[in-house]
Design a protein around this motif. Structure first.
Motif, mmCIF file in Angstrom:
data_model
loop_
_atom_site.group_PDB
_atom_site.id
_atom_site.type_symbol
_atom_site.label_atom_id
_atom_site.label_comp_id
_atom_site.label_asym_id
_atom_site.label_seq_id
_atom_site.Cartn_x
_atom_site.Cartn_y
_atom_site.Cartn_z
ATOM 1 N N TYR A 1 -0.989 -6.248 -9.720
ATOM 2 C CA TYR A 1 0.461 -6.271 -9.963
ATOM 3 C C TYR A 1 0.803 -6.124 -11.448
ATOM 4 O O TYR A 1 1.959 -6.288 -11.831
ATOM 5 N N ARG A 2 -0.178 -5.817 -12.258
ATOM 6 C CA ARG A 2 0.079 -5.699 -13.698
ATOM 7 C C ARG A 2 0.718 -4.356 -14.053
ATOM 8 O O ARG A 2 0.754 -3.440 -13.246
ATOM 9 N N ARG A 3 1.242 -4.291 -15.274
ATOM 10 C CA ARG A 3 1.918 -3.089 -15.797
ATOM 11 C C ARG A 3 3.184 -2.760 -15.015
ATOM 12 O O ARG A 3 3.572 -1.610 -14.867
ATOM 13 N N MET A 4 3.836 -3.808 -14.509
ATOM 14 C CA MET A 4 5.108 -3.644 -13.804
ATOM 15 C C MET A 4 6.238 -4.427 -14.472
ATOM 16 O O MET A 4 7.326 -4.535 -13.933
ATOM 17 N N GLY A 5 5.945 -5.010 -15.636
ATOM 18 C CA GLY A 5 6.963 -5.796 -16.327
ATOM 19 C C GLY A 5 7.104 -7.212 -15.811
ATOM 20 O O GLY A 5 8.042 -7.921 -16.191
ATOM 21 N N SER B 1 6.493 -10.089 -18.709
ATOM 22 C CA SER B 1 7.607 -10.253 -19.648
ATOM 23 C C SER B 1 8.828 -10.857 -18.965
ATOM 24 O O SER B 1 9.573 -11.638 -19.578
ATOM 25 N N LYS C 1 -2.403 -6.799 -25.589
ATOM 26 C CA LYS C 1 -1.564 -6.920 -24.399
ATOM 27 C C LYS C 1 -0.683 -8.165 -24.471
ATOM 28 O O LYS C 1 0.493 -8.129 -24.113
ATOM 29 N N ARG D 1 2.062 -7.670 -27.102
ATOM 30 C CA ARG D 1 3.111 -6.811 -26.573
ATOM 31 C C ARG D 1 4.029 -7.584 -25.629
ATOM 32 O O ARG D 1 5.247 -7.400 -25.633
ATOM 33 N N ASN D 2 3.417 -8.458 -24.831
ATOM 34 C CA ASN D 2 4.230 -9.266 -23.921
ATOM 35 C C ASN D 2 5.152 -10.205 -24.687
ATOM 36 O O ASN D 2 6.323 -10.367 -24.336
ATOM 37 N N LYS E 1 8.001 -8.069 -26.192
ATOM 38 C CA LYS E 1 8.895 -7.584 -25.140
ATOM 39 C C LYS E 1 9.737 -8.711 -24.561
ATOM 40 O O LYS E 1 10.889 -8.502 -24.148
#
Length: 254
Positions: free
Chosen positions: A191-195, A198, A225, A228-229, A232
């Motif tokens: 389920y990662r890289r779906m926002g 954040s 990573k 970035r989180n 964001k």
């Protein structure tokens, strides 16, 4: 809270941790203090420090044992402030610490929320606010990046993301001290890289602020990573630290 109030609270806590004054972090001159135990320090810190360097970007506050005062003084006077937190200059200090059976161990960057930017970010999945009792029932191994699971600094609040009834993402915070709660977050691999991270981080941060506490976020400088989180989610860099530990302690971590 305003950004200035949040920063002052963080500096006041760092002053407790480092055994100095909050205004020491605002000075343009470096400061060396003797580290002491303090019951109000962040609960995961093992005090007194042998050698800890902390900077909010203005100077270095070095919290050290009495035997290392001269060693650390030489180091922070020899190099520019920024360079004291990176190699190759750290190798100079590492060599000086060898006779004391110490080595550099922890290198971390800390983030604080920017109240002018932070907002609840949307999530593709339903989210739910979780209280302390809800968090106690979760798998601590599966959610080890989010949960602290330490009775001395309990996980007090969280936000979960669910695919139907399946927990797929979790942001939680531990009560590390009276004024500041630290956030950890994790999302299942598929389920990662779906926002999701954040979204959970931003929503939890706002809930922490509603509770009158300051949320803070910590990660290694190399964890892109995670950085970035943080950015964001509405956080910004606030302070950095490097900490020396005994070699036996370090060897047990390897």
């Amino acid at each position: 809270m305003t950004n200035e109030e949040i920063l002052n609270i963080a500096m006041s806590q760092s002053a407790i941790d480092s055994n100095c004054k909050a205004e020491d972090f605002k000075s343009l001159e470096n400061k060396i203090v003797i580290s002491r135990k303090n019951p109000n320090a962040r609960k995961y810190l093992e005090l007194p420090f042998s050698c800890d360097l902390t900077s909010y970007g203005n100077n270095i506050v070095a919290s050290v044992s009495e035997e290392l005062v001269d060693v650390v003084k030489e180091y922070i006077e020899k190099y520019e402030m920024i360079c004291c937190f990176e190699t190759p200059n750290l190798h100079f200090l590492i060599e000086k610490l060898k006779p004391y059976n110490l080595n550099m161990c922890f290198m971390a960057e800390y983030f604080l929320p920017d109240v002018d930017v932070i907002k609840p970010l949307p999530c593709l999945y339903k989210t739910k606010l979780l209280k302390e009792n809800d968090l106690k029932g979760l798998d601590s191994k599966q959610w080890s990046n989010a949960l602290c699971c330490d009775k001395n600094r309990p996980d007090v609040l969280g936000v979960g993301a669910y695919d139907n009834d399946k927990l797929i993402g979790l942001a939680a915070c531990s009560a590390d001290c009276d004024t500041m709660w630290q956030i950890g977050v994790d999302v299942l691999l598929e389920y990662r890289r779906m926002g999701i991270a954040s979204s959970l981080t931003s929503k939890l941060s706002l809930e922490i602020l509603k509770n009158g506490k300051v949320p803070f976020y910590c990660c290694a400088w190399s964890n892109i990573k995670s950085i970035r989180n943080a950015l964001k989610s509405g956080f910004k860099p606030a302070w950095v630290s490097v900490t020396a530990k005994p070699n036996d302690f370090i060897n047990k971590m390897l």
